[in-house]
Design a protein around this motif. Structure first.
Motif, PDB file in Angstrom:
ATOM      1  N   SER A   1       0.849  -1.193   0.000  1.00 18.28           N
ATOM      2  CA  SER A   1       0.000   0.000   0.000  1.00 18.28           C
ATOM      3  C   SER A   1       0.883   1.242   0.000  1.00 18.28           C
ATOM      4  N   THR A   2       0.292   2.398   0.205  1.00 16.69           N
ATOM      5  CA  THR A   2       1.061   3.635   0.093  1.00 16.69           C
ATOM      6  C   THR A   2       2.137   3.724   1.167  1.00 16.69           C
ATOM      7  N   GLN A   3       1.783   3.334   2.395  1.00 18.78           N
ATOM      8  CA  GLN A   3       2.701   3.578   3.498  1.00 18.78           C
ATOM      9  C   GLN A   3       3.382   2.328   4.028  1.00 18.78           C
TER      10      GLN A   3
ATOM     11  N   GLY B   1      -1.809  -4.353  -4.777  1.00 19.75           N
ATOM     12  CA  GLY B   1      -0.952  -3.171  -4.882  1.00 19.75           C
ATOM     13  C   GLY B   1      -1.818  -1.932  -4.876  1.00 19.75           C
ATOM     14  N   GLN B   2      -1.276  -0.845  -4.329  1.00 18.26           N
ATOM     15  CA  GLN B   2      -1.969   0.431  -4.473  1.00 18.26           C
ATOM     16  C   GLN B   2      -2.237   0.587  -5.970  1.00 18.26           C
ATOM     17  N   GLN B   3      -3.439   1.013  -6.314  1.00 12.62           N
ATOM     18  CA  GLN B   3      -3.809   1.000  -7.729  1.00 12.62           C
ATOM     19  C   GLN B   3      -3.158   2.142  -8.514  1.00 12.62           C
ATOM     20  N   HIS B   4      -3.103   1.965  -9.802  1.00 14.43           N
ATOM     21  CA  HIS B   4      -2.735   2.987 -10.807  1.00 14.43           C
ATOM     22  C   HIS B   4      -1.232   3.246 -10.962  1.00 14.43           C
ATOM     23  N   GLY B   5      -0.428   3.026  -9.894  1.00  9.43           N
ATOM     24  CA  GLY B   5       1.004   3.337  -9.935  1.00  9.43           C
ATOM     25  C   GLY B   5       1.697   2.518 -11.011  1.00  9.43           C
TER      26      GLY B   5
ATOM     27  N   GLU C   1      -6.225  12.011 -13.402  1.00  4.41           N
ATOM     28  CA  GLU C   1      -4.807  12.374 -13.269  1.00  4.41           C
ATOM     29  C   GLU C   1      -3.957  11.204 -12.781  1.00  4.41           C
ATOM     30  N   ARG C   2      -4.491  10.418 -11.825  1.00  3.18           N
ATOM     31  CA  ARG C   2      -3.660   9.366 -11.239  1.00  3.18           C
ATOM     32  C   ARG C   2      -3.647   8.075 -12.059  1.00  3.18           C
ATOM     33  N   PHE C   3      -4.553   7.949 -13.025  1.00  2.42           N
ATOM     34  CA  PHE C   3      -4.648   6.700 -13.785  1.00  2.42           C
ATOM     35  C   PHE C   3      -3.379   6.487 -14.628  1.00  2.42           C
TER      36      PHE C   3
ATOM     37  N   GLY D   1      -5.446  -4.887  -7.677  1.00  2.00           N
ATOM     38  CA  GLY D   1      -5.367  -3.612  -6.964  1.00  2.00           C
ATOM     39  C   GLY D   1      -5.868  -3.756  -5.528  1.00  2.00           C
ATOM     40  N   ASP D   2      -5.550  -2.782  -4.693  1.00  2.69           N
ATOM     41  CA  ASP D   2      -5.952  -2.901  -3.280  1.00  2.69           C
ATOM     42  C   ASP D   2      -7.468  -2.870  -3.128  1.00  2.69           C
ATOM     43  N   ASN D   3      -8.150  -2.102  -3.968  1.00  2.00           N
ATOM     44  CA  ASN D   3      -9.611  -2.026  -3.793  1.00  2.00           C
ATOM     45  C   ASN D   3     -10.314  -3.304  -4.249  1.00  2.00           C
TER      46      ASN D   3
ATOM     47  N   VAL E   1     -15.755   2.197 -12.755  1.00  3.71           N
ATOM     48  CA  VAL E   1     -16.156   0.800 -12.742  1.00  3.71           C
ATOM     49  C   VAL E   1     -14.900  -0.019 -13.022  1.00  3.71           C
ATOM     50  N   PHE E   2     -14.614  -0.941 -12.122  1.00  7.26           N
ATOM     51  CA  PHE E   2     -13.505  -1.877 -12.319  1.00  7.26           C
ATOM     52  C   PHE E   2     -14.083  -3.281 -12.437  1.00  7.26           C
ATOM     53  N   ARG E   3     -13.255  -4.227 -12.845  1.00  4.18           N
ATOM     54  CA  ARG E   3     -13.654  -5.630 -12.766  1.00  4.18           C
ATOM     55  C   ARG E   3     -13.436  -6.105 -11.330  1.00  4.18           C
TER      56      ARG E   3
ATOM     57  N   SER F   1     -17.963  -0.890  -8.314  1.00  4.85           N
ATOM     58  CA  SER F   1     -17.884   0.565  -8.465  1.00  4.85           C
ATOM     59  C   SER F   1     -16.872   1.066  -7.459  1.00  4.85           C
ATOM     60  N   LEU F   2     -16.285   2.205  -7.742  1.00  8.87           N
ATOM     61  CA  LEU F   2     -15.336   2.773  -6.789  1.00  8.87           C
ATOM     62  C   LEU F   2     -15.278   4.286  -6.920  1.00  8.87           C
ATOM     63  N   ILE F   3     -15.237   4.932  -5.771  1.00  8.29           N
ATOM     64  CA  ILE F   3     -14.995   6.381  -5.761  1.00  8.29           C
ATOM     65  C   ILE F   3     -13.859   6.607  -4.769  1.00  8.29           C
ATOM     66  N   CYS F   4     -12.905   7.416  -5.183  1.00 12.48           N
ATOM     67  CA  CYS F   4     -11.705   7.573  -4.355  1.00 12.48           C
ATOM     68  C   CYS F   4     -11.529   9.020  -3.901  1.00 12.48           C
ATOM     69  N   PHE F   5     -11.332   9.196  -2.622  1.00 14.01           N
ATOM     70  CA  PHE F   5     -11.144  10.531  -2.043  1.00 14.01           C
ATOM     71  C   PHE F   5      -9.722  10.604  -1.502  1.00 14.01           C
TER      72      PHE F   5
HETATM   73  C1  XUL Z   1      -8.282   4.001  -6.082  1.00 11.97           C
HETATM   74  C2  XUL Z   1      -7.124   4.765  -5.576  1.00 11.97           C
HETATM   75  C3  XUL Z   1      -6.597   4.470  -4.218  1.00 11.97           C
HETATM   76  C4  XUL Z   1      -5.351   3.617  -4.337  1.00 11.97           C
HETATM   77  C5  XUL Z   1      -4.555   3.554  -3.048  1.00 11.97           C
HETATM   78  O1  XUL Z   1      -8.714   4.386  -7.331  1.00 11.97           O
HETATM   79  O2  XUL Z   1      -6.581   5.581  -6.247  1.00 11.97           O
HETATM   80  O3  XUL Z   1      -7.549   3.873  -3.407  1.00 11.97           O
HETATM   81  O4  XUL Z   1      -5.707   2.345  -4.798  1.00 11.97           O
HETATM   82  O5  XUL Z   1      -5.178   2.956  -2.044  1.00 11.97           O
END
Ligand code: XUL
Length: 543
Positions: free
Chosen positions: A12-14, A93-97, A166-168, A276-278, A320-322, A330-334
């Motif tokens: 994850s991130t940390q 894994g933390q997603q998108h990286g 931006e993060r994708f 991905g982590d989610n 929307v992810f698989r 579905s996912l929304i990220c803050f």
């Molecule tokens: C999901 C997202 C974050 C990372 C890091 O789209 O950007 O949740 O997966 O946890």
């Protein structure tokens, strides 16, 4: 006795976390984490990342993840855990990286010497020393370019499941191609965090799974294939640089001899595609049926739900992810998750108990004090220049700020998840801050929904372990269904169920409208919400 051990790893991130389960006894044997800042200080990360001064460019170190993996396995060996009895491993894994590798990556993995450390042998496989991660918001230009080439917002969402973000990975790859052309050309393979670490365990390049692949703006969400239009809109010759795609539940191979020799794993240990982590957390909290959503309160706060039928957020904020089951999620990220909560806690020198005590003592509705909590650039709603806005109070009001940040986070979550069509009947909470019952009580009242709190906060690593078990049993034709599998580990006791207080239903319905207006006022030039807010204060607090 034959014991069925399974290992899940979450980068994850940390931190990097392992969860080891014994499926014969339905037991979690170990949870163990390596914190990047504390245990690998020579990388000089802060909260696991390197950020530019304006907070827009956020990277991390792929070599640090590799070193953490080695430290983690060393710790497992020191604890005398039965590594040679682990049947299968998967990861998260933390997603998108994205990780950028040259043509020595594959041969290096193939010829790893178990007498030498991984980190020494992998020093020179990168064409980019650092990896842009999900917190990066520096690719607005590339997002616009790709969206335009795909024909605008709607086609972009229909093809990839999300607007460009931006993060994708796609926009990040395009930025690398535009700004570091020579290094892009030198790059033979681009991995995600998940598929990169999977490759290391596998001893060769691993495929990207459909769950994490869907967070790239490059995969067609219907066909699960790389989408030619999206590839062409992103960067030249990209298809050659991307690994193959695979189902999240596919076995990708057996563990590489390096790990057998160095740490004592069995050569028969199978590896299941990392995700991905989610998507992993979806399984880790048991969302294998319709009607269930989860909130994950970690570095990022996410709201996600299992989705049987494909539907999109045409406003372009959600994704929307698989799902690892082959369905959708579905996912929304803050982005303003735990770091924003900590900013308030630390400003007033509070500990988490004191923070919770203030939440207990202050009234729902916070006397109409509303915060828009953009301590960092925000993903949903999109805020590139971070500023914290306060309506009806100031930054020195301790109680107002403590309740203000928590109410803001869940009001925003409720507001921005309105597009999800499948009705939510239960919410499952996970992530560090889900251990805090007072925070969950606020969430439960705001959503007016029951919230289940889990004992385990490492849901992504647990999800990975459960996924590896499912695929292992499928591979030996002992089929077990998802719901039965997750229920073995998710026994929720009554005191972990948080009930909404119906008394506050109307108040929060009204406060949501005030919040909506405040957000529109600041971000979309909407009408001034002050009178509306004052009417709310009068109605519920009488002055
Ligand atoms: C999901 C997202 C974050 C990372 C890091 O789209 O950007 O949740 O997966 O946890």
């Amino acid at each position: 006795m034959n014991v069925d051990y399974f290992l899940g790893i979450d980068c994850s991130t940390q931190s990097l976390t392992a969860v080891l389960i014994n499926l014969s006894k339905n037991e979690i044997i170990l949870r163990y984490s390596i914190n990047f800042d504390e245990e690998l200080p020579h990388y000089n990360t802060q909260n696991g990342v390197f950020s530019s001064n304006d907070g827009k460019v956020v990277h991390s170190s792929p070599l640090m993840w590799v070193e953490a993996l080695e430290l983690l396995f060393k710790a497992l060996v020191q604890r005398d855990l039965p590594l040679n009895e682990i049947k299968a491993i998967s990861g998260s894994g933390q997603q998108h990286g994205t990780v950028y590798l040259n043509n020595s990556f594959e041969p290096t993995l193939k010829n790893l010497d178990s007498e030498k450390s991984l980190v020494n042998q992998l020093q020179s496989v990168f064409t980019r020393e650092t990896s842009p991660i999900w917190m990066d918001s520096s690719t607005t230009k590339q997002c616009e370019e790709i969206r335009l080439k795909l024909g605008g917002l709607e086609p972009t969402i229909y093809i990839t499941g999300s607007n460009t973000f931006e993060r994708f990975s796609g926009p990040q790859i395009r930025k690398f191609y535009e700004q570091n052309y020579d290094d892009y050309i030198q790059t033979s393979t681009i991995h995600l965090v998940s598929s990169f670490l999977s490759s290391i365990l596998l001893g060769k390049s691993s495929p990207i799974d459909h769950g994490d692949g869907a967070g790239m703006n490059l995969m067609n969400i219907r066909t699960n294939q790389w989408d030619d239009k999206a590839l062409n809109a992103t960067a030249p010759n990209l298809r050659q640089k991307l690994p193959a795609l695979t189902n999240s539940y596919d076995v990708v191979g057996k563990i590489s001899p390096f790990f057998v020799e160095r740490f004592g794993f069995s050569p028969e240990t199978i590896l299941v595609a990392w995700s991905g982590d989610n998507p992993n957390s979806l399984i880790g909290v048991g969302l294998t049926e319709k009607g269930k959503a989860a909130i994950s309160l970690g570095t990022s706060d996410t709201y996600f739900s299992f989705m049987k039928n494909l539907s999109f957020d045409m406003l372009g904020e959600g994704h929307v992810f698989r799902a690892p089951t082959g369905d959708f999620m579905s996912l929304i990220c803050f982005k303003n998750g735990s770091l924003a909560r900590e900013a308030i806690k630390d400003k007033f020198n509070l500990n988490w108990d004191e923070f919770g005590e203030i939440l207990r003592k202050t009234p729902p509705g916070n006397f109409g004090k509303i915060m828009l909590p953009y301590f960092l650039p925000e993903i949903v709603p999109l805020v590139l220049e971070p500023t914290v806005y306060r309506f009806g109070f100031d930054e020195n009001d301790m109680q107002g700020n403590v309740r203000g940040i928590i109410e803001a986070q869940f009001l925003s979550m409720r507001l921005h998840s309105e597009w999800i069509q499948e009705q939510t009947e239960e919410i499952y909470a996970t992530g560090g801050a889900s251990a805090n019952k007072e925070i969950l009580q606020v969430a439960s009242n705001i959503f007016n929904t029951k919230i289940y709190q889990f004992e385990i906060t490492n849901s992504a690593a647990l999800g990975a372990a459960l996924r590896s078990a499912k695929s292992y049993y499928d591979s030996i034709n002992e089929r077990i269904n998802w719901t039965e599998l997750v229920n073995r580990f998710l026994k929720i006791q009554d005191n972990y169920i948080i009930q909404p207080n119906n008394k506050y239903k109307k108040l929060y319905d009204d406060l949501l409208e005030v919040y909506r207006k405040c957000e529109k006022f600041i971000l979309k030039n909407g009408e001034d919400p002050e009178q509306f807010r004052k009417d709310f204060v009068k109605k519920y607090f009488g002055n």
